[in-house]
Motif scaffolding. Sequence first.
Motif, PDB file in Angstrom:
ATOM      1  N   ILE A  89      -8.817 -14.855 -24.857  1.00 53.56           N
ATOM      2  CA  ILE A  89      -8.244 -14.682 -23.513  1.00 53.56           C
ATOM      3  C   ILE A  89      -8.790 -15.748 -22.571  1.00 53.56           C
ATOM      4  CG2 ILE A  89      -8.210 -13.133 -21.515  1.00 53.56           C
ATOM      5  CD1 ILE A  89      -8.174 -10.791 -23.526  1.00 53.56           C
ATOM      6  N   GLY A  90     -10.094 -16.038 -22.679  1.00 52.84           N
ATOM      7  CA  GLY A  90     -10.696 -17.059 -21.830  1.00 52.84           C
ATOM      8  C   GLY A  90     -10.147 -18.450 -22.072  1.00 52.84           C
ATOM      9  N   ARG A  91      -9.652 -18.701 -23.295  1.00 54.89           N
ATOM     10  CA  ARG A  91      -9.028 -20.001 -23.609  1.00 54.89           C
ATOM     11  C   ARG A  91      -7.574 -20.068 -23.158  1.00 54.89           C
ATOM     12  NH1 ARG A  91     -11.997 -19.271 -28.583  1.00 54.89           N
ATOM     13  NH2 ARG A  91     -10.138 -18.345 -29.545  1.00 54.89           N
ATOM     14  N   GLY A  92      -7.044 -18.954 -22.701  1.00 57.39           N
ATOM     15  CA  GLY A  92      -5.653 -18.930 -22.262  1.00 57.39           C
ATOM     16  C   GLY A  92      -4.663 -18.671 -23.370  1.00 57.39           C
ATOM     17  N   GLU A  93      -5.155 -18.304 -24.554  1.00 58.32           N
ATOM     18  CA  GLU A  93      -4.256 -18.041 -25.681  1.00 58.32           C
ATOM     19  C   GLU A  93      -3.589 -16.681 -25.575  1.00 58.32           C
ATOM     20  OE1 GLU A  93      -6.760 -18.403 -29.067  1.00 58.32           O
ATOM     21  OE2 GLU A  93      -7.140 -20.551 -28.776  1.00 58.32           O
ATOM     22  N   ARG A  94      -4.213 -15.769 -24.863  1.00 57.65           N
ATOM     23  CA  ARG A  94      -3.691 -14.416 -24.680  1.00 57.65           C
ATOM     24  C   ARG A  94      -3.854 -13.998 -23.226  1.00 57.65           C
ATOM     25  NH1 ARG A  94      -1.158 -11.725 -29.139  1.00 57.65           N
ATOM     26  NH2 ARG A  94      -2.032 -12.596 -31.065  1.00 57.65           N
ATOM     27  N   GLU A  95      -3.036 -13.014 -22.825  1.00 59.84           N
ATOM     28  CA  GLU A  95      -3.132 -12.479 -21.479  1.00 59.84           C
ATOM     29  C   GLU A  95      -4.208 -11.391 -21.419  1.00 59.84           C
ATOM     30  OE1 GLU A  95      -1.438 -13.674 -18.893  1.00 59.84           O
ATOM     31  OE2 GLU A  95      -0.571 -15.160 -20.275  1.00 59.84           O
ATOM     32  N   VAL A  96      -4.654 -11.090 -20.213  1.00 61.58           N
ATOM     33  CA  VAL A  96      -5.667 -10.057 -20.005  1.00 61.58           C
ATOM     34  C   VAL A  96      -5.226  -8.724 -20.607  1.00 61.58           C
ATOM     35  CG1 VAL A  96      -6.773  -8.644 -18.225  1.00 61.58           C
ATOM     36  CG2 VAL A  96      -6.675 -11.135 -17.959  1.00 61.58           C
ATOM     37  N   GLU A  97      -3.933  -8.431 -20.498  1.00 61.93           N
ATOM     38  CA  GLU A  97      -3.410  -7.147 -20.955  1.00 61.93           C
ATOM     39  C   GLU A  97      -3.462  -6.970 -22.470  1.00 61.93           C
ATOM     40  OE1 GLU A  97      -2.393  -8.078 -17.007  1.00 61.93           O
ATOM     41  OE2 GLU A  97      -1.891  -9.220 -18.842  1.00 61.93           O
ATOM     42  N   TRP A  98      -3.783  -8.037 -23.189  1.00 60.02           N
ATOM     43  CA  TRP A  98      -3.894  -7.929 -24.646  1.00 60.02           C
ATOM     44  C   TRP A  98      -4.940  -6.886 -25.032  1.00 60.02           C
ATOM     45  CZ3 TRP A  98      -6.930 -11.498 -28.358  1.00 60.02           C
ATOM     46  CH2 TRP A  98      -6.531 -11.260 -29.690  1.00 60.02           C
ATOM     47  N   VAL A  99      -5.986  -6.763 -24.226  1.00 58.36           N
ATOM     48  CA  VAL A  99      -7.031  -5.769 -24.504  1.00 58.36           C
ATOM     49  C   VAL A  99      -6.433  -4.367 -24.545  1.00 58.36           C
ATOM     50  CG1 VAL A  99      -9.087  -4.655 -23.567  1.00 58.36           C
ATOM     51  CG2 VAL A  99      -8.929  -7.151 -23.603  1.00 58.36           C
ATOM     52  N   GLN A 100      -5.596  -4.051 -23.578  1.00 57.87           N
ATOM     53  CA  GLN A 100      -4.969  -2.728 -23.545  1.00 57.87           C
ATOM     54  C   GLN A 100      -4.060  -2.514 -24.745  1.00 57.87           C
ATOM     55  OE1 GLN A 100      -3.296  -3.320 -19.575  1.00 57.87           O
ATOM     56  NE2 GLN A 100      -4.534  -1.601 -18.817  1.00 57.87           N
ATOM     57  N   GLU A 101      -3.350  -3.567 -25.142  1.00 56.20           N
ATOM     58  CA  GLU A 101      -2.468  -3.462 -26.299  1.00 56.20           C
ATOM     59  C   GLU A 101      -3.263  -3.194 -27.570  1.00 56.20           C
ATOM     60  OE1 GLU A 101       0.955  -3.618 -28.768  1.00 56.20           O
ATOM     61  OE2 GLU A 101       0.602  -3.168 -26.653  1.00 56.20           O
ATOM     62  N   LEU A 102      -4.402  -3.861 -27.726  1.00 58.77           N
ATOM     63  CA  LEU A 102      -5.229  -3.652 -28.913  1.00 58.77           C
ATOM     64  C   LEU A 102      -5.794  -2.240 -28.959  1.00 58.77           C
ATOM     65  CD1 LEU A 102      -7.119  -7.066 -29.072  1.00 58.77           C
ATOM     66  CD2 LEU A 102      -5.275  -6.268 -30.565  1.00 58.77           C
ATOM     67  N   LEU A 103      -6.190  -1.714 -27.821  1.00 59.59           N
ATOM     68  CA  LEU A 103      -6.642  -0.326 -27.783  1.00 59.59           C
ATOM     69  C   LEU A 103      -5.522   0.623 -28.194  1.00 59.59           C
ATOM     70  CD1 LEU A 103      -8.725  -0.301 -24.466  1.00 59.59           C
ATOM     71  CD2 LEU A 103      -9.640  -0.179 -26.798  1.00 59.59           C
ATOM     72  N   ARG A 104      -4.299   0.291 -27.803  1.00 61.69           N
ATOM     73  CA  ARG A 104      -3.156   1.165 -28.085  1.00 61.69           C
ATOM     74  C   ARG A 104      -2.777   1.140 -29.562  1.00 61.69           C
ATOM     75  NH1 ARG A 104       2.075   1.012 -28.921  1.00 61.69           N
ATOM     76  NH2 ARG A 104       2.140  -1.265 -28.785  1.00 61.69           N
ATOM     77  N   VAL A 105      -2.721  -0.064 -30.164  1.00 59.86           N
ATOM     78  CA  VAL A 105      -2.202  -0.164 -31.536  1.00 59.86           C
ATOM     79  C   VAL A 105      -3.217   0.277 -32.591  1.00 59.86           C
ATOM     80  CG1 VAL A 105      -0.594  -1.993 -30.929  1.00 59.86           C
ATOM     81  CG2 VAL A 105      -2.880  -2.603 -31.771  1.00 59.86           C
ATOM     82  N   ARG A 106      -4.518   0.206 -32.276  1.00 60.89           N
ATOM     83  CA  ARG A 106      -5.562   0.647 -33.215  1.00 60.89           C
ATOM     84  C   ARG A 106      -5.399  -0.030 -34.576  1.00 60.89           C
ATOM     85  NH1 ARG A 106      -5.173   7.150 -31.831  1.00 60.89           N
ATOM     86  NH2 ARG A 106      -5.363   6.917 -29.565  1.00 60.89           N
ATOM     87  N   ASP A 107      -5.352  -1.352 -34.543  1.00 57.11           N
ATOM     88  CA  ASP A 107      -5.115  -2.134 -35.767  1.00 57.11           C
ATOM     89  C   ASP A 107      -6.014  -3.362 -35.752  1.00 57.11           C
ATOM     90  OD1 ASP A 107      -4.207  -3.595 -37.901  1.00 57.11           O
ATOM     91  OD2 ASP A 107      -2.093  -3.570 -37.310  1.00 57.11           O
TER      92      ASP A 107
END
Length: 264
Positions: free
Chosen positions: A210-228
């Motif tokens: 995320i700090g490199r700009g490859e992903r958005e901040v909201e990716w964290v929430q998505e990862l918590l949701r998908v549990r994968d």
Amino acid sequence: MTDSLQRLAIGLEYDGSGFRGWQIQREARTLQAQVQKALSRVADEPVEVTCAGRTDAGVHATGQVIHFDTRAVRPPRAWLLGGNSHLSPELSFHWVRPVPGDFHARFSARWRRYRYIILCRTTRPAILRRRVTWTHRPLDAGVMDRAARLLLGEHDFTSFRARGCQARTPVRTVEEIGVHRSGDFIHLDIRANAFLHHMVRNIAGVLMAIGRGEREVEWVQELLRVRDRDQAGVTAPPDGLYLVQVGYDPRFDLQPPAILPTYG
């Protein structure tokens, strides 16, 4: 010597870069083996130790806590100075104190605190090469901090644990987390009631992307949701990870200090 066992707790610091992790393994250099050998020399009897957190190969500690039982009667100075005289230079005992028989370095812990240190500059480190994680790519610490704070609270951290993690439940509570910059160094600080295998390193890997700009901040929430775990990216290296403090039930009257490694 005495016929009755006493339980002692010791604060331990180590550079884990030259070890295959904490736990004793056959034909491998481990931290637990070093500690037990040193304390057995002082006690003049076999000593087995239990730690607050079994760190992986290459991971360091400034605030590890261990306990052990012994019949040997020694003053605190003997355990500290005598023990350190038998340890390899990468390890050092800092304090020792008697604790109740029901104290357990691991199971009595209410929380643990880790610091992950990233060196963010064009050139690789030499002196700190095994004590920080280096990246030549720019990182936005402010964006990383915003993303990290989405992990606060109780969550299912399946996306952030190793595939081989043997914990019975992936649910953990992150009580404090933050990312800040000091010159070329970025510090990730996290405190939780407990941690899963590779949890901090996997969080660091996600935040760095995320700090490199490859992903958005909201990716964290998505990862918590998908549990994968397969969707969460790479595990960050062990070099920058430090166990810095362990908190215990107040009834044990044991408050190990936070010893935060700081560069920059």
